[in-house]
Design a protein around this motif. Structure first.
Motif, short mmCIF file in Angstrom:
data_model
loop_
_atom_site.label_atom_id
_atom_site.label_comp_id
_atom_site.label_asym_id
_atom_site.label_seq_id
_atom_site.Cartn_x
_atom_site.Cartn_y
_atom_site.Cartn_z
N SER A 107 0.86 -1.19 0.00
CA SER A 107 0.00 0.00 0.00
C SER A 107 0.90 1.23 0.00
N LEU A 108 0.78 2.06 -1.03
CA LEU A 108 1.58 3.27 -1.17
C LEU A 108 0.69 4.49 -0.94
N PRO A 205 7.69 -2.18 -12.54
CA PRO A 205 6.91 -1.79 -11.35
C PRO A 205 5.57 -1.17 -11.73
N VAL A 206 4.56 -1.56 -10.98
CA VAL A 206 3.22 -1.02 -11.20
C VAL A 206 2.49 -1.02 -9.86
N ASP A 207 1.67 -0.03 -9.65
CA ASP A 207 0.93 0.08 -8.39
C ASP A 207 -0.35 -0.75 -8.47
N LEU A 334 -11.87 12.84 -3.55
CA LEU A 334 -12.14 11.50 -4.05
C LEU A 334 -13.63 11.21 -4.03
N ASP A 335 -14.09 10.60 -5.10
CA ASP A 335 -15.48 10.19 -5.21
C ASP A 335 -15.57 8.69 -4.97
N PRO A 336 -16.09 8.23 -3.84
CA PRO A 336 -16.17 6.79 -3.58
C PRO A 336 -17.02 6.03 -4.59
N GLY A 337 -17.88 6.74 -5.31
CA GLY A 337 -18.70 6.09 -6.33
C GLY A 337 -17.99 5.91 -7.65
N ASN A 338 -16.80 6.48 -7.81
CA ASN A 338 -16.05 6.36 -9.06
C ASN A 338 -15.16 5.13 -8.99
N HIS A 339 -15.61 4.01 -9.56
CA HIS A 339 -14.87 2.76 -9.50
C HIS A 339 -13.75 2.69 -10.53
N PRO A 342 -8.66 3.11 -8.58
CA PRO A 342 -8.42 2.04 -7.60
C PRO A 342 -8.57 2.53 -6.17
N ALA A 343 -9.24 1.74 -5.36
CA ALA A 343 -9.56 2.16 -4.00
C ALA A 343 -8.32 2.32 -3.14
#
Length: 353
Positions: A107-108, A205-207, A334-339, A342-343
């Motif tokens: 987790s970054l 590397p990728v998040d 941040l919009d929690p409804g925007n999937h 990435p959370a």
């Protein structure tokens, strides 16, 4: 005088004598070997046990003609094969198959500056304003003395703590890893089951929570960042417990402070302090302890000042101060409804300047 072996009346007509009378009985070699003579004891002879002069041969079906030595050897081979199959499919109590594949979860969290990023007041003494409690390098790691747990001895716990300390030095304090791109010293601590994941994280590397190389090692882009001093200030602690009866677990929580400047900048150039918090969870089985290797299963990394818009998967991206101060946009809402977002990719606000 006649032959005493002949009857007084002479040899009967048409006969061939004793020799011809038993000519049809053939005592070949197999017959002789099959006949086992039983020598009766004196007691048996006195008791009149004359009923049988041979001991019956035990028959073992298709193995009846196999010599006893060969049969014993065959039995040993079958027993050894059965034991190998049993121990091959049965794990000893308290152990399990060694983990393989992507075990590390990363987790970054970028920490955006709350205000303009300004250089330290004295580049020759960059940590002068740092709060009390920080130590230089390994001193600040505060590695505890080993103490036995329920299933691990004091010696085993001490070995695990020593391996963790050396890993933290290689991955958080060594200049070769911080600003020279070296990863071999860090990889040497990783168990074989995680090395493929480590190699993939370094190569691409990728998040995605599994392949950020900055979960394994603190590193800055050598084309952009240089160390103003090799000294790193550290504060934190380690905790020892057990994940299960066969797995020792060590959790570390440290904050590292680095003095950085622009790559290629002359002495006296502005110096910026970068703060990195690493909360790491390591696990060991007894094979890991013997090999002085570890399994890193969880890494939470907070770093700032960092811009929220730049990926930290390959390198940490510190905001370097200019003499006038460097302004960076704060984190977006941040919009929690925007999937589509990435959370786990979040950005916080760095306290202080």
């Amino acid at each position: 005088m006649g032959d005493p072996r002949e009857p007084p009346e002479g040899t009967p007509d048409g006969g061939s004598g004793n020799e011809d009378e038993y000519r049809s009985v053939v005592f070949d070699e197999s017959f002789v070997r099959a006949a086992r003579i039983q020598e009766l004891s004196a007691r048996e002879r006195l008791a009149g046990s004359f009923g049988r002069a041979t001991r019956p041969k035990v028959r073992l079906g298709p193995f009846g003609t196999v010599p006893r030595q060969a049969l014993a050897l065959l039995l040993l081979i079958l027993m050894a094969f059965a034991a190998a199959v049993y121990f091959g499919v049965s794990s000893p109590k308290g152990t399990s198959a060694r983990p393989e594949g992507s075990q590390l979860t990363v987790s970054l969290v970028a920490l955006s500056p709350a205000s303009a990023v300004r250089p330290v007041a004295d580049p020759a003494n960059p940590f002068a304003a740092l709060a009390a409690g920080y130590g230089d390098g390994t001193i600040g790691l505060n590695t505890p003395a080993g103490a036995s747990t329920e299933h691990f001895s004091r010696v085993e716990v001490s070995k695990a703590l020593d391996t963790v300390q050396r890993y933290l030095v290689a991955s958080s304090l060594a200049p070769t890893a911080l600003v020279q791109g070296a990863t071999a010293d860090v990889r040497a601590f990783v168990t074989p089951g995680e090395q493929a994941q480590f190699d993939a994280s370094v190569a691409q590397p990728v998040d995605d929570r599994h392949h950020a190389v900055t979960g394994w090692v603190v590193r800055f882009d050598p084309a952009q960042v240089a160390l103003a001093t090799d000294t790193v200030k550290v504060i934190g602690a380690m905790r020892v417990d057990e994940a299960d009866s066969g797995t020792l677990q060590i959790t570390t929580d440290h904050t590292f402070v680095y003095a950085l400047r622009q790559a290629g900048a002359p002495a006296g150039a502005p110096v910026t302090l970068e703060t990195v918090r690493r909360e790491l969870t390591f696990q060991f089985d007894r094979i890991d302890l013997g090999a002085a290797q570890l399994r890193l299963v969880d890494a939470v990394v907070q770093a700032g000042p960092e811009p929220c818009t730049t990926s930290m998967a390959g390198f940490l991206q510190p905001v370097l101060a200019t003499p006038q101060g460097t302004q960076v946009p704060g984190p977006a809402a941040l919009d929690p409804g925007n999937h589509a977002h990435p959370a786990w990719q979040v950005c916080g606000v760095l306290a202080g300047s």
